[in-house]
Motif scaffolding. Structure first.
Motif, short mmCIF file in Angstrom:
data_model
loop_
_atom_site.label_atom_id
_atom_site.label_comp_id
_atom_site.label_asym_id
_atom_site.label_seq_id
_atom_site.Cartn_x
_atom_site.Cartn_y
_atom_site.Cartn_z
N GLY B 174 0.81 -1.33 -0.05
CA GLY B 174 -0.01 -0.23 0.16
C GLY B 174 0.86 1.37 0.03
O GLY B 174 0.44 1.97 -0.87
N CYS B 178 1.05 4.35 -2.89
CA CYS B 178 0.96 5.61 -2.25
C CYS B 178 1.99 6.74 -2.80
O CYS B 178 1.79 7.67 -3.44
N GLY B 224 -3.71 2.55 -2.69
CA GLY B 224 -2.59 2.39 -1.55
C GLY B 224 -3.50 2.64 -0.12
O GLY B 224 -3.23 1.86 0.58
#
Lengths: 125, 495
Positions: B174, B178, B224
């Motif tokens: 995740g 991001c 994310g």
């Protein structure tokens, strides 16, 4: 914006590397390989940042007393971001390696599926 | 009043300093420092909320006094300060209410490390709430990940370690997404601060250039952050992590960390991309669909669970689904309903985790439903707290869960069309399933038992904190209107 892929070779390479790292982190069962994948993924983002932040023919904004003009320098922020990002990924890597060592000592394997199965079977308090 | 402008920065700094100096202390001192820290920050955040309620406008705190295109900024408004107060309160309640379990779950000599992780986590969540630039948020996303990993792996058993490995892997996936999203956004706009990003993104959209990179970064950031907060298709790590870690750690993870990520997502949607743009892109429909599926599937899995903590964990997936449904409506009412449900879930779920931990202790450490029979008679405050938490999340009037379900339904009806139908059906189905599994559990824990002697009783402080949380849950339901108005004006300050 009719640029060919060859003009953006660094960006293309970093996205490919991101894909490699991402799939390794997600799909490989070996914990060490997962950590390697994570590092490839993070490093690819730094390559992406650094390549976009660099403009050919300009220098670092380090002056000799006279303020450098904006046409000759490179924005230092992307480089700063890369440095920060490296520090972050080093600490995450350290944490993951420590966790891997503890799991290996307990279960004698690096395979995450096997570890989960063993942990489920063991169910010790 | 100028002093209050330092609250956002000072709270992050104080958490960092306390977590570093806790390193040299023994567990007891570290514990007291953590309590002190969350109490002081709670008072400061409440004072800040009061400052905004007087009609003062939101302000920006520039770190290092660098101006707009370069510096790092924190920003505080009513929404941020209310969230920060709630988070401090939950950290205090989770640590104090779970201290009895921390004593038995973590070996001596390592207890201070648990409190260090809790302090760091508070720092990360404070920063995620107050941040006004993307790179600071990335750094604190990672700090939140590290501290959450530390909290889950602090229990020295195999299942906790294995589940925290899975937790860390999914969270690193995740945060990688991001980071890529942030990088693309920075590459297209050249800004990191949310204020200038907003105008840059909007002008790019108006002249139609760089549509694809902007969409890519929106999708990467959304995916994310939803992986990290445990939205439905990415939830596989969640039940194990919440079930086998330290009880207080699970309460913190489910109520504080995941809320920090969702709050950051809301901040990105409202402050950087703008709700209209998010609604026009089709990412909202995706969130809505995943939220609905998570709602149903989380509830179904919870009805099948045979272990109380697993049941509470699966119900977390359903509750996260609620939040994303409200967010997926893409309207202002939807966002407020989402924030309100975040608060309801945070208070309710931390209480459920703590009380189920106390019930497990009262039944000699076993967490299956057969051993839990009659446990509420052995530990009366925990039984009451569990019942109230279950009632709140099911949606019994006078409690927070009821109000937030009404707000979600209202927001959906205002959006109209298929959204309203799906939300109302989903709410009905999930309320039915919630009743099914919570009622069964409540009946089980109150069932009269043959040997009703207390195995090990929780301390007075723990019970007191559980009672305080019960009162808070009632307060959230009864005084919902002022809170709703505060959230509304906070959101207006956002945009």
């Amino acid at each position: 914006m009719s640029a060919s892929l060859a003009d953006h070779i660094y960006e293309v390479a970093s996205v490919i590397l991101f894909g490699i790292g991402f799939t390794t982190l997600l799909l490989d069962r070996n914990l060490i390989k997962k950590i390697i994948g994570m590092n490839i993924m993070d490093t690819s983002v730094y390559l992406f940042l650094a390549s976009m932040g660099y403009i050919t023919g300009r220098t670092a904004p380090i002056g000799d007393g006279t303020p450098p003009s904006a046409e000759n320098i490179i924005n230092p922020v992307p480089a700063g971001l890369v440095l920060t990002g490296i520090v972050v990924s080093v600490s995450v890597t350290a944490l993951m390696l420590a966790l891997t060592i503890r799991l290996y000592r307990r279960y004698g394997t690096l395979d995450i599926d096997q570890i989960v199965t063993l942990a489920r079977k063991g169910d010790e308090p | 009043m100028a002093l209050l402008r330092n609250v956002p920065f000072a709270s992050i700094l104080a958490c960092m300093v306390i977590s570093v100096i806790s390193m040299v202390f023994r567990g007891r001192v570290a514990k007291v420092l953590s309590y002190l820290l969350s109490t002081v920050l709670l008072a400061a955040s409440i004072a800040l909320s009061w400052y905004f309620l007087q009609g003062n406008d939101a302000f920006v705190f520039t770190m290092g006094h660098f101006g707009d295109p370069w510096g790092n900024e924190l920003r505080a408004g009513l929404l941020e300060s209310v969230m920060a107060s709630a988070m401090c309160l939950i950290v205090l309640a989770a640590l104090a209410g779970g201290s009895y379990m921390i004593r038995s779950e973590i070996p001596d000599g390592k207890k201070n490390l648990f409190y260090i992780m809790a302090d760091l986590m508070l720092a990360a969540v404070m920063a995620l709430i107050y941040t006004n630039d993307l790179f600071t948020s990335y750094v604190f996303i990672e700090i939140a990940t590290i501290s959450a990993g530390g909290l889950t792996m602090s229990r020295q058993n195999g299942r906790a370690l294995a589940s925290s490995a899975r937790y860390m892997i999914m969270n690193l996936v995740g945060s990688g997404l991001c980071l890529m999203g942030i990088t693309i956004l920075y590459g297209t706009t050249g800004h990191l601060l949310m204020g200038s990003l907003q105008s840059a993104v909007h002008s790019l959209f108006e002249n139609g250039s760089y549509h694809l990179p902007l969409m890519a970064s929106l999708i990467l950031l959304t995916v994310g952050l939803s992986i990290k907060s445990g939205l439905f298709p990415f939830h596989e790590w969640l039940p194990d992590t919440y079930s086998y870690g330290v009880t207080a750690g699970s309460a913190l993870l489910s109520s504080v960390i995941s809320k920090g990520y969702i709050f950051l997502l809301i901040k990105l949607y409202t402050r950087v991309f703008g709700l209209d743009l998010v609604r026009d892109s089709h990412i909202c429909i995706l969130l809505f669909a995943f939220g609905t599926m998570g709602l149903i599937i989380g509830s179904l899995r919870a009805t099948q669970a045979t272990d109380i903590r697993r049941m509470v964990s699966y119900s977390s997936i359903a509750q996260i689904g609620y939040i994303y449904i409200a967010l997926g409506l893409g309207t202002q009412e939807g966002v407020i309903a989402a924030v309100f449900h975040m608060l309801v879930h945070a208070f309710g779920k931390s209480m459920l985790f703590l009380s189920s931990g106390a019930l497990i202790q009262a039944s000699g450490g076993a967490s299956d439903f057969i051993s839990l029979r009659g446990s509420a008679r052995r530990d009366i405050p925990a039984g009451v707290a569990f019942t109230v938490g279950a009632m709140s999340l099911t949606g019994v009037p006078l409690l927070g869960g009821f109000v937030s379900k009404i707000y979600i339904a209202q927001a959906a009806i205002a959006r109209g069309g298929l959204y309203a139908v799906i939300v109302l059906l989903g709410l009905a189905a999930s309320t039915f399933l919630n009743t099914l599994y919570f009622l069964r559990t409540v009946i089980t824990i109150y069932r009269s038992d043959t040997d009703a002697e207390a195995a090990a009783h929780a301390g007075l402080v723990n019970s007191l904190f559980l009672c305080a949380m019960v009162i808070l849950n009632f307060a959230l339901g009864i005084a919902s209107r002022p809170l709703y108005n505060a959230l509304l004006s906070g959101l207006n300050m956002f945009i």
